[in-house]
Design a protein around this motif. Structure first.
Motif, PDB file in Angstrom:
ATOM      1  N   TYR A  44       4.599   0.600   6.094  1.00  0.00           N
ATOM      2  CA  TYR A  44       4.946   0.050   4.781  1.00  0.00           C
ATOM      3  C   TYR A  44       4.298  -1.316   4.573  1.00  0.00           C
ATOM      4  O   TYR A  44       3.879  -1.643   3.461  1.00  0.00           O
ATOM      5  CB  TYR A  44       6.464  -0.059   4.636  1.00  0.00           C
ATOM      6  CG  TYR A  44       7.112   1.211   4.143  1.00  0.00           C
ATOM      7  CD1 TYR A  44       7.066   2.374   4.910  1.00  0.00           C
ATOM      8  CD2 TYR A  44       7.777   1.258   2.927  1.00  0.00           C
ATOM      9  CE1 TYR A  44       7.660   3.543   4.481  1.00  0.00           C
ATOM     10  CE2 TYR A  44       8.384   2.432   2.484  1.00  0.00           C
ATOM     11  CZ  TYR A  44       8.317   3.570   3.263  1.00  0.00           C
ATOM     12  OH  TYR A  44       8.895   4.730   2.818  1.00  0.00           O
ATOM     13  N   PHE A  69       0.437  -0.379   4.023  1.00  0.00           N
ATOM     14  CA  PHE A  69       0.040   0.489   2.907  1.00  0.00           C
ATOM     15  C   PHE A  69       0.982   0.467   1.697  1.00  0.00           C
ATOM     16  O   PHE A  69       0.611   0.950   0.639  1.00  0.00           O
ATOM     17  CB  PHE A  69      -0.094   1.935   3.395  1.00  0.00           C
ATOM     18  CG  PHE A  69      -1.154   2.130   4.433  1.00  0.00           C
ATOM     19  CD1 PHE A  69      -2.500   2.106   4.096  1.00  0.00           C
ATOM     20  CD2 PHE A  69      -0.815   2.338   5.762  1.00  0.00           C
ATOM     21  CE1 PHE A  69      -3.485   2.293   5.051  1.00  0.00           C
ATOM     22  CE2 PHE A  69      -1.795   2.526   6.727  1.00  0.00           C
ATOM     23  CZ  PHE A  69      -3.130   2.498   6.369  1.00  0.00           C
ATOM     24  N   GLY A  70       2.174  -0.036   1.869  1.00  0.00           N
ATOM     25  CA  GLY A  70       3.118  -0.053   0.761  1.00  0.00           C
ATOM     26  C   GLY A  70       3.917   1.237   0.654  1.00  0.00           C
ATOM     27  O   GLY A  70       4.000   2.021   1.608  1.00  0.00           O
ATOM     28  N   LYS A  71       4.483   1.461  -0.511  1.00  0.00           N
ATOM     29  CA  LYS A  71       5.338   2.634  -0.728  1.00  0.00           C
ATOM     30  C   LYS A  71       4.502   3.914  -0.823  1.00  0.00           C
ATOM     31  O   LYS A  71       3.286   3.879  -0.784  1.00  0.00           O
ATOM     32  CB  LYS A  71       6.171   2.433  -1.994  1.00  0.00           C
ATOM     33  CG  LYS A  71       7.154   1.279  -1.875  1.00  0.00           C
ATOM     34  CD  LYS A  71       7.956   1.102  -3.158  1.00  0.00           C
ATOM     35  CE  LYS A  71       8.912  -0.078  -3.027  1.00  0.00           C
ATOM     36  NZ  LYS A  71       9.670  -0.310  -4.285  1.00  0.00           N
ATOM     37  N   ASP A 122       3.597   6.126  -3.184  1.00  0.00           N
ATOM     38  CA  ASP A 122       2.530   6.291  -4.178  1.00  0.00           C
ATOM     39  C   ASP A 122       1.303   5.445  -3.841  1.00  0.00           C
ATOM     40  O   ASP A 122       0.166   5.881  -4.025  1.00  0.00           O
ATOM     41  CB  ASP A 122       3.033   5.935  -5.577  1.00  0.00           C
ATOM     42  CG  ASP A 122       3.861   7.049  -6.194  1.00  0.00           C
ATOM     43  OD1 ASP A 122       4.067   8.080  -5.515  1.00  0.00           O
ATOM     44  OD2 ASP A 122       4.304   6.898  -7.350  1.00  0.00           O
ATOM     45  N   GLU A 123       1.539   4.233  -3.360  1.00  0.00           N
ATOM     46  CA  GLU A 123       0.429   3.347  -2.978  1.00  0.00           C
ATOM     47  C   GLU A 123      -0.350   3.944  -1.805  1.00  0.00           C
ATOM     48  O   GLU A 123      -1.582   3.891  -1.765  1.00  0.00           O
ATOM     49  CB  GLU A 123       0.968   1.967  -2.600  1.00  0.00           C
ATOM     50  CG  GLU A 123       1.596   1.211  -3.761  1.00  0.00           C
ATOM     51  CD  GLU A 123       2.326  -0.039  -3.309  1.00  0.00           C
ATOM     52  OE1 GLU A 123       1.933  -1.139  -3.740  1.00  0.00           O
ATOM     53  OE2 GLU A 123       3.274   0.083  -2.517  1.00  0.00           O
ATOM     54  N   PHE A 124       0.383   4.521  -0.867  1.00  0.00           N
ATOM     55  CA  PHE A 124      -0.257   5.145   0.297  1.00  0.00           C
ATOM     56  C   PHE A 124      -1.054   6.376  -0.127  1.00  0.00           C
ATOM     57  O   PHE A 124      -2.174   6.598   0.339  1.00  0.00           O
ATOM     58  CB  PHE A 124       0.791   5.521   1.338  1.00  0.00           C
ATOM     59  CG  PHE A 124       0.207   6.165   2.571  1.00  0.00           C
ATOM     60  CD1 PHE A 124      -0.664   5.472   3.395  1.00  0.00           C
ATOM     61  CD2 PHE A 124       0.536   7.463   2.911  1.00  0.00           C
ATOM     62  CE1 PHE A 124      -1.212   6.060   4.537  1.00  0.00           C
ATOM     63  CE2 PHE A 124       0.001   8.062   4.041  1.00  0.00           C
ATOM     64  CZ  PHE A 124      -0.875   7.360   4.857  1.00  0.00           C
ATOM     65  N   ILE A 155      -2.465   6.964  -2.998  1.00  0.00           N
ATOM     66  CA  ILE A 155      -3.689   6.497  -3.656  1.00  0.00           C
ATOM     67  C   ILE A 155      -4.725   6.092  -2.613  1.00  0.00           C
ATOM     68  O   ILE A 155      -5.910   6.440  -2.737  1.00  0.00           O
ATOM     69  CB  ILE A 155      -3.379   5.323  -4.615  1.00  0.00           C
ATOM     70  CG1 ILE A 155      -2.632   5.847  -5.842  1.00  0.00           C
ATOM     71  CG2 ILE A 155      -4.662   4.609  -5.041  1.00  0.00           C
ATOM     72  CD1 ILE A 155      -2.049   4.775  -6.727  1.00  0.00           C
ATOM     73  N   PHE A 156      -4.283   5.383  -1.584  1.00  0.00           N
ATOM     74  CA  PHE A 156      -5.199   4.987  -0.508  1.00  0.00           C
ATOM     75  C   PHE A 156      -5.815   6.217   0.154  1.00  0.00           C
ATOM     76  O   PHE A 156      -7.025   6.265   0.404  1.00  0.00           O
ATOM     77  CB  PHE A 156      -4.459   4.150   0.545  1.00  0.00           C
ATOM     78  CG  PHE A 156      -5.279   3.853   1.762  1.00  0.00           C
ATOM     79  CD1 PHE A 156      -6.151   2.768   1.783  1.00  0.00           C
ATOM     80  CD2 PHE A 156      -5.219   4.672   2.883  1.00  0.00           C
ATOM     81  CE1 PHE A 156      -6.942   2.507   2.892  1.00  0.00           C
ATOM     82  CE2 PHE A 156      -6.004   4.418   3.998  1.00  0.00           C
ATOM     83  CZ  PHE A 156      -6.866   3.329   4.005  1.00  0.00           C
ATOM     84  N   GLU A 163      -0.125   8.251 -13.416  1.00  0.00           N
ATOM     85  CA  GLU A 163      -0.445   6.903 -12.910  1.00  0.00           C
ATOM     86  C   GLU A 163      -1.442   6.983 -11.759  1.00  0.00           C
ATOM     87  O   GLU A 163      -2.395   6.212 -11.677  1.00  0.00           O
ATOM     88  CB  GLU A 163       0.832   6.186 -12.456  1.00  0.00           C
ATOM     89  CG  GLU A 163       1.731   5.789 -13.626  1.00  0.00           C
ATOM     90  CD  GLU A 163       2.977   5.073 -13.168  1.00  0.00           C
ATOM     91  OE1 GLU A 163       3.067   4.710 -11.982  1.00  0.00           O
ATOM     92  OE2 GLU A 163       3.876   4.873 -14.006  1.00  0.00           O
ATOM     93  N   ILE A 164      -1.206   7.940 -10.856  1.00  0.00           N
ATOM     94  CA  ILE A 164      -2.112   8.133  -9.721  1.00  0.00           C
ATOM     95  C   ILE A 164      -3.448   8.666 -10.218  1.00  0.00           C
ATOM     96  O   ILE A 164      -4.513   8.212  -9.802  1.00  0.00           O
ATOM     97  CB  ILE A 164      -1.489   9.086  -8.674  1.00  0.00           C
ATOM     98  CG1 ILE A 164      -0.265   8.417  -8.030  1.00  0.00           C
ATOM     99  CG2 ILE A 164      -2.513   9.470  -7.598  1.00  0.00           C
ATOM    100  CD1 ILE A 164       0.477   9.280  -7.041  1.00  0.00           C
ATOM    101  N   VAL A 166      -5.672   5.886 -11.612  1.00  0.00           N
ATOM    102  CA  VAL A 166      -6.298   5.056 -10.576  1.00  0.00           C
ATOM    103  C   VAL A 166      -7.488   5.791  -9.960  1.00  0.00           C
ATOM    104  O   VAL A 166      -8.557   5.220  -9.758  1.00  0.00           O
ATOM    105  CB  VAL A 166      -5.277   4.676  -9.476  1.00  0.00           C
ATOM    106  CG1 VAL A 166      -5.970   3.967  -8.315  1.00  0.00           C
ATOM    107  CG2 VAL A 166      -4.188   3.786 -10.048  1.00  0.00           C
TER     108      VAL A 166
END
Length: 201
Positions: A52, A55-57, A59-61, A63-64, A118-119, A122
């Motif tokens: 976490y 990479f974050g939460k 959705d952020e992961f 996207i990565f 949203e994803i 991006v």
């Protein structure tokens, strides 16, 4: 009593790489909606706090991971595009495409991506940043060689081709592969092929 050793940076980096590989498989097999972030972290033998923090939460992961998947395709994609010498070669390539779309869509939850705007947004931006320039450069090369029309800027042709690709994807759900490919090939050729009078109109 022996002191507890801290995990080495090298070992943590190995686990991070494993995490990303596991995540790619999880994403391709289960899609975004059913992506199990905790399972991937557990299977990589990492702590939630470590992942976490980096990479974050979820959705952020995700996207990565998707960007990472796109990066895997970038070099072969660029080489493939660079190898086209003429616009006709691109059209011939389209005409000769042949694979089972229905099986592909059953195997991989591709539709799932479009349920997460949203994803998708991006990823769309990332596509333009990385892949868009490669395509635009090739368009400009064909224009310079007099193979496709020059009265339209390359950036607008990129938008047209991107829309066409999305349209093909939608049509392939319910129509025969060859029917879709042949019709879109004609559409691209009619819209872009150089005509002596096209720039004077």
């Amino acid at each position: 009593m022996a002191k507890r050793q801290k995990p080495s940076k090298k070992n943590t980096q190995y686990k991070i790489e494993k995490l990303i590989d596991l995540a790619k498989g999880e994403l391709l097999n289960h899609g975004i909606t059913n992506f199990n972030y905790e399972k991937v972290i557990y299977d990589a033998k990492l702590s939630k706090s470590t992942v976490y923090k980096k990479f974050g939460k979820k959705d952020e992961f995700i996207i990565f991971v998707i960007k990472n998947l796109l990066d895997d395709f970038f070099i072969p994609f660029k080489k493939y595009v660079d190898d086209f010498n003429t616009f006709q070669e691109v059209l011939d390539y389209l005409s000769n495409l042949n694979f089972d779309v229905q099986s592909l869509m059953k195997e991989y939850p591709i539709d799932d991506l479009f349920e997460h705007p949203e994803i998708t947004s991006v990823i769309n931006d990332y596509y333009y940043q990385r892949f868009g320039k490669v395509i635009t450069d090739k368009i400009a090369e064909f224009q310079k060689a007099g193979q496709i029309r020059k009265d339209i800027e390359a950036k607008y042709i990129l938008e047209f081709l991107t829309s066409v690709t999305k349209g093909m994807g939608m049509m392939l759900k319910d129509h025969d592969f060859k029917e879709v490919i042949n019709n879109y090939r004609k559409l691209i050729e009619t819209a872009l092929a150089y005509k002596a009078n096209s720039e004077k109109e």
